[in-house]
Every structure is written in structure tokens, then in C-alpha cells.
Design an enzyme around this catalytic site. Structure first.
Site, PDB file in Angstrom:
ATOM      1  N   LYS A  19       0.794  -1.221   0.000  1.00  0.00           N
ATOM      2  CA  LYS A  19       0.000   0.000   0.000  1.00  0.00           C
ATOM      3  C   LYS A  19       0.832   1.280   0.000  1.00  0.00           C
ATOM      4  O   LYS A  19       0.296   2.367  -0.186  1.00  0.00           O
ATOM      5  CB  LYS A  19      -0.988  -0.009   1.160  1.00  0.00           C
ATOM      6  CG  LYS A  19      -1.944  -1.177   1.154  1.00  0.00           C
ATOM      7  CD  LYS A  19      -2.862  -1.298  -0.068  1.00  0.00           C
ATOM      8  CE  LYS A  19      -3.681  -0.088  -0.340  1.00  0.00           C
ATOM      9  NZ  LYS A  19      -4.891  -0.406  -1.147  1.00  0.00           N
TER      10      LYS A  19
HETATM   11  N1  PMP Z   1      -3.298  -7.114   1.298  1.00  0.00           N
HETATM   12  C1  PMP Z   1      -3.197  -6.264   2.314  1.00  0.00           C
HETATM   13  C2  PMP Z   1      -2.491  -6.699   3.555  1.00  0.00           C
HETATM   14  C3  PMP Z   1      -3.774  -4.979   2.226  1.00  0.00           C
HETATM   15  O1  PMP Z   1      -3.668  -4.112   3.257  1.00  0.00           O
HETATM   16  C4  PMP Z   1      -4.456  -4.626   1.036  1.00  0.00           C
HETATM   17  C5  PMP Z   1      -5.082  -3.263   0.903  1.00  0.00           C
HETATM   18  N2  PMP Z   1      -6.200  -3.018   1.679  1.00  0.00           N
HETATM   19  C6  PMP Z   1      -4.545  -5.557   0.009  1.00  0.00           C
HETATM   20  C7  PMP Z   1      -3.942  -6.788   0.164  1.00  0.00           C
HETATM   21  C8  PMP Z   1      -5.346  -5.295  -1.249  1.00  0.00           C
HETATM   22  O2  PMP Z   1      -4.762  -4.394  -2.137  1.00  0.00           O
HETATM   23  P1  PMP Z   1      -5.674  -3.428  -3.015  1.00  0.00           P
HETATM   24  O3  PMP Z   1      -6.298  -2.448  -2.063  1.00  0.00           O
HETATM   25  O4  PMP Z   1      -4.729  -2.785  -3.966  1.00  0.00           O
HETATM   26  O5  PMP Z   1      -6.714  -4.242  -3.694  1.00  0.00           O
END
Ligand code: PMP
Length: 333
Positions: A45
Site C-alpha cells: 500500500k
Molecule cells: N493485502 C493487504 C495486507 C492490504 O492491506 C491490502 C489493501 N487493503 C490488500 C492486500 C489489497 O490491495 P488493493 O487495495 O490494492 O486491492
């Protein structure tokens, strides 16, 4: 002098691909995890945080002394706060109170103004994302340098960041030989941006969503209906709705992954491969194995290693918590 970065911002991205040995052996494929936990804030992130802040700066919505407000499962908040600290922005974070204590502590310890709210569905005005949007509006008059709601779910600057960085990195690192990409979706930024880039390069690259039990996206992709079943202890992934970032994703199919499938993979990775990864990585790797079985053997498949297990100690390594939920436990605890 080799590989020296000037600051926090420059050290985001350009993460290595790590071959996942067991996953590769089970499937006869080369399965690689993109080591996003090596970003300076500790997760994938950081890329979204950078893209969202750059977007606000380009739109002249914020200048030094301004404030970023965001609703987050934690990692985006950590990225926004650390990057904000390095650029002279304050950060106010709205988070559900059921997220791990580790993430709450980290946010407080790095100086975020943390506002915890009880979890509410998106349809409810008390949902953390909506609370963050309203809070940003309310705080606008309190700061002359700009108050910005980062809006990671529906501001497509998030997916654009992955389209411009993570996607090209995966393409280059596999020398264009990537056959499949699979990951979970929270905001949809990662899968939205990476899938758009890879499909543009080669329309035959298979893109699969790996969706945690309890999320409605698996049924949406497979049956066209937003419907959820079951639940999961994973954090930061799954959704009850199609966000603007997820809408950008070019997806061929989806897998639904429950904690019984993903947790043993994470425990084995610690024991056998020395990789200590967070809960969403288990869902991603389970998805990569499913895709390998579907399109393999002999294929190159990439997934995302979003963060490390240290943010989830109180869940992943808490025997009582796991046993109460009837979930697998690590054999050494
Ligand atoms: N894995 C973790 C640990 C996250 O914090 C997030 C983001 N909320 C994601 C995956 C998913 O990524 P995205 O928001 O880009 O879909």
C-alpha cells in the site's frame, strides 16, 4: 555508489520477485511472489499512498502543512502517514476497531490521528470509508494548506500507480514471460492496475482474482452477482461492492479461498522457506496454486506478497483465537 535512494519516496517500489518453492513444486510451474512487504512502510500500500498523494499534489489540492484523511484497513494509513511525514503533511486515519492491535499501535506510534469506528456495511452511513469522506469535508475549514480525502477505493489514481509501476516491473522481471497473475482485491488498485498493464502487453496473460471467503467479488466474477458466503480472518481484502479501481481490472476468472486453505500455506512458508507473510498473502498464494493447476505445468505465475506476518501476531499466532474459530494452528505454537 550503488542503489542509494534519496528519501522515503524513492525507496517505494522496485521490489524483487521471490520464487515460492513449494507452490512451484506442487504445480510444476514457476510461481513467484512480488515482495511488496519490502516497501519502506512495510506493504504494497505504499505504492497506493504515493500515487494518491501525487494525484492530490498534481491537482493542487494540498501543500506543505496540509492534511490527508483516509479510511483504511491499516496499511494504506501507514503508507500515507510515513510518506506524509516525509513530505510535511498531517494524516488522519479512520479504521474499523476490529483490525489488529498491531496496526492500531503502528499508526499511533508513527503519529497518525487515529479514529476507530465500529465495522458497518458500506450501505450504512457509519461505514469507515464514508466516515473518512465526511471527516475530510468537516476538517477543510481547519487547515489553509488543503485537506484531502485520499479515497483509495474510488480514486483511480490508485490503480494508475500500479499500472505505471508494479505492472511494468512484473513484465520486465519475467522478461515478458509471465503467463498468469493472481491476487486478492481490497480497493482493487493492485489487480486493476497490474491486470490492465499486463493485458495490454499480452492479451493471453491469464488474470485471476483470489477472493477471501466472505467477500462478494468471487460470485460477481463467476456468476455476475454480488453475493458473499462464509468469512475469513484476513484483513485488507474482500469487498461487498465493485469499487472504481476494481472496475478497471481485466479478469478471466476467480477463486474463492477460505482460511483453512490459506493459513497452512503461510505456516509452511515460515517453516520451510523462511518467509513470514501476512494473511492476504495466503489467499494470494492459494490462488496462484489454483491457477498453476488450471493452466500449468510449465507456466510462469506471479502473485503479490503484500505484507509480513508481524502485523497479525495476535491472530495468526494466537492459538486460542484460532482454535475458537476451528482454524489450523502453526505446529510450533
Ligand atoms: N493485502 C493487504 C495486507 C492490504 O492491506 C491490502 C489493501 N487493503 C490488500 C492486500 C489489497 O490491495 P488493493 O487495495 O490494492 O486491492
Amino acid at each position: 555508489m550503488v542503489n542509494i535512494k534519496d528519501n522515503f519516496l524513492q525507496s517505494i517500489g522496485n521490489t524483487p520477485l521471490i520464487k515460492l518453492k513449494a507452490a512451484s513444486e506442487i504445480t510444476g510451474c514457476n510461481i513467484y511472489g512480488k515482495a511488496e512487504y519490502l516497501n519502506p512502510g512495510g506493504s504494497v500500500k505504499d505504492r497506493a499512498a504515493l500515487a494518491l498523494i501525487k494525484d492530490a499534489e498534481e491537482k493542487k489540492l494540498i501543500s506543505k502543512g496540509g492534511m490527508i484523511v483516509e479510511g483504511t484497513a491499516g496499511n494504506t494509513g501507514i503508507g500515507l502517514c510515513l510518506l506524509g511525514n516525509s513530505l510535511g503533511y498531517k494524516t488522519t486515519i479512520v479504521m474499523n476497531d476490529n483490525q489488529t492491535q498491531e496496526k492500531k499501535d503502528t499508526l499511533i506510534n508513527i503519529g497518525a490521528d487515529l479514529r476507530l469506528v465500529p465495522p458497518k456495511p458500506y450501505s450504512d452511513d457509519g461505514n469507515y470509508v464514508k466516515v473518512a469522506g465526511r471527516l475530510a469535508e468537516e476538517l477543510k475549514n481547519s487547515n489553509n494548506y488543503g485537506v484531502v480525502w485520499a479515497n483509495q477505493f474510488d480514486n483511480t489514481a490508485n490503480a494508475k500507480g500500479h499500472y505505471e509501476t508494479t505492472g511494468p516491473e512484473i513484465w520486465d522481471q519475467t522478461e515478458g514471460k509471465v503467463d498468469g497473475f493472481v491476487c486478492a482485491s481490497g480497493t482493487g488498485g493492485t489487480i486493476g492496475g497490474i491486470s490492465s498493464f499486463l493485458k495490454e502487453k499480452n492479451k493471453d496473460v491469464k488474470i485471476y482474482l483470489s477472493d477471501p471467503a466472505g467477500s462478494a467479488l468471487y460470485n460477481f466474477i463467476e456468476n455476475g452477482e454480488l453475493k458473499s458466503e462464509g468469512g475469513s480472518i484476513t484483513e485488507g481484502i474482500g469487498s461487498s461492492r465493485v469499487t472504481a479501481n476494481f472496475a478497471e481490472a481485466k479478469i478471466d476468472g476467480a477463486f474463492s479461498i477460505d482460511d483453512h486453505e490459506s493459513l497452512p500455506l503461510l505456516y509452511n512458508l515460515i517453516k520451510e522457506e523462511g518467509l513470514s507473510l501476512g494473511t492476504s498473502c495466503g489467499v494470494n498464494i492459494a490462488g496462484a496454486i489454483r491457477l498453476g493447476k488450471l493452466i500449468g505445468p510449465g507456466k510462469t505465475i506471479v502473485t503479490i506478497l503484500c505484507d509480513k506476518s508481524d502485523k497479525y501476531n495476535s491472530k495468526m499466532f494466537n492459538k486460542k483465537f484460532l482454535q475458537e474459530k476451528g482454524l489450523p494452528t502453526p505446529s510450533w505454537i
